[in-house]
Design an enzyme around this catalytic site. Sequence first.
Site, PDB file in Angstrom:
ATOM      1  N   TYR A 294     -41.607-110.673 -56.035  1.00 30.99           N
ATOM      2  CA  TYR A 294     -40.362-109.911 -56.108  1.00 30.99           C
ATOM      3  C   TYR A 294     -39.426-110.427 -57.195  1.00 30.99           C
ATOM      4  O   TYR A 294     -38.483-109.750 -57.582  1.00 30.99           O
ATOM      5  CB  TYR A 294     -39.624-109.931 -54.760  1.00 30.99           C
TER       6      TYR A 294
ATOM      7  N   LYS B  22     -53.764-116.271 -49.247  1.00 31.16           N
ATOM      8  CA  LYS B  22     -54.967-115.532 -49.661  1.00 31.16           C
ATOM      9  C   LYS B  22     -55.714-116.454 -50.628  1.00 31.16           C
ATOM     10  O   LYS B  22     -55.957-116.127 -51.792  1.00 31.16           O
ATOM     11  CB  LYS B  22     -54.540-114.204 -50.317  1.00 31.16           C
TER      12      LYS B  22
ATOM     13  N   ASP C  19     -55.122-111.219 -44.519  1.00 26.71           N
ATOM     14  CA  ASP C  19     -55.734-109.984 -43.999  1.00 26.71           C
ATOM     15  C   ASP C  19     -56.152-110.146 -42.540  1.00 26.71           C
ATOM     16  O   ASP C  19     -55.867-109.285 -41.699  1.00 26.71           O
ATOM     17  CB  ASP C  19     -56.903-109.510 -44.881  1.00 26.71           C
TER      18      ASP C  19
ATOM     19  N   ASP D 131     -42.948-110.357 -45.921  1.00 26.51           N
ATOM     20  CA  ASP D 131     -42.258-109.071 -45.802  1.00 26.51           C
ATOM     21  C   ASP D 131     -43.085-108.145 -44.906  1.00 26.51           C
ATOM     22  O   ASP D 131     -42.573-107.515 -43.969  1.00 26.51           O
ATOM     23  CB  ASP D 131     -42.113-108.476 -47.218  1.00 26.51           C
TER      24      ASP D 131
ATOM     25  N   ASP E 147     -42.420-107.289 -40.542  1.00 25.83           N
ATOM     26  CA  ASP E 147     -42.182-105.926 -40.046  1.00 25.83           C
ATOM     27  C   ASP E 147     -43.270-105.518 -39.057  1.00 25.83           C
ATOM     28  O   ASP E 147     -42.996-104.876 -38.044  1.00 25.83           O
ATOM     29  CB  ASP E 147     -42.163-104.925 -41.203  1.00 25.83           C
TER      30      ASP E 147
END
Length: 366
Positions: free
Chosen positions: A142, A192, A224, A248, A252
């Site tokens: 970001y 990852k 994942d 992020d 959620d």
Amino acid sequence: MRQHTVAYLPGDGIGPEVCDVARRCVDAAGVRFGFEVGWDEQTVGGAAIDATGAALPPETLAACRAGDAVLLGAVGGPRWDDPTAAARPEDALLALRSELELFANLRPVTAHPALAAASPLRPEVRDGADILILRELTGGLYFGRPQGLEEHDGVESVVDTLRYTRAEIERIVELAFELAEGRRGRLTSVDKANVLASSRLWREVVNEVATRHPSVTVEHALVDSTAYLILTQPTAYDVIVTENLFGDILSDEAAAIAGSLGLMASASLGTRVTEQGRFGMYEPVHGSAPGIAGQGAANPLATVASAAMMLRLSLGEADAADALEAAVDEAVASGPRTADLGGSDGTAAVADFLLTRVADPAGVTA
Ligand SMILES: NC(=O)c1ccc[n+]([C@@H]2O[C@H](COP(=O)([O-])OP(=O)(O)OC[C@H]3O[C@@H](n4cnc5c(N)ncnc54)[C@H](O)[C@@H]3O)[C@@H](O)[C@H]2O)c1
């Protein structure tokens, strides 16, 4: 009498309504436990654009820097949705994160039994889930540069950059270990590492920091499979720490365990450490809910739960934090309910319920 200063940024939509309840709960806890909060009220978001032309006016930022903590409602709404506008309410959120170096976003996710019907997960899967998700907030994709469209030799391409310094990883991982020590002592670091170089450094740093925290059990997990397991085995997690983008998405996703956005609190902690705690900004996870703003229908519980985190982490008022959390728990279990929790009560009824319990729980049960 202990004194604290909090920058009070109610913002837009239902922000002022829910922040007002949180402020009154903190003040009531102050009377009971012997402290006083000086609230420095400032505009932010759309309200600030209307007043000054900027989503984060300099006075607001200065008040945040001067305070022990920031309490924020929400920003945004249809009035300020013009994509061509020079200033947008959401600009304030990113500016606050980077200006105040809020590097660690904390989101507790708990499965309250009274909200079992609101969660898509079966009770036997969700019961007992109690997770703290730490998301790195000021690095990674970001913020990495270069970012954007490029054209070389007539070929159009686009780039985002995932960059972390070792120090950026170390500070959030260190905080994650400290928080795990204060909980059940289990830390899951999500990455990852089978694909990304940044994840391989992340793992290396986690292993180094782990040597300083022998009481914490650490596991490394791929993002994942974690996305699957967090919903199929949510009780397997205690503290989860991960980088910006993964955090992020996972935070959620994990809201499905709680069952309602109206209960989700958050803290964003900065680098400044004071005698009483660590500077941070506290806000509900939900937005400004413009559709119900001004109707006295907003659920204030997420903001009150955020204020409880502020009392604990930034103001060093653990007893007051316990009192607010107990009142919120009781409200969810047996108190008045706003429409988002399936009830028909208003903000005022929930506020009264909370305030009487924070001020004098013995008086309620007597
Ligand atoms: N951190 C923030 O300030 C933040 C976060 C998300 C969205 N937003 C902004 O908020 C505005 C509305 O966004 P949205 O509709 O996508 O999300 P939202 O969270 O505001 O609302 C989603 C739904 O949940 C309901 N809701 C949310 N909080 C509630 C509460 N406390 N009590 C009762 N009902 C509640 C709303 O009425 C709506 O039906 C947009 O301008 C968006 O950009 C701001």
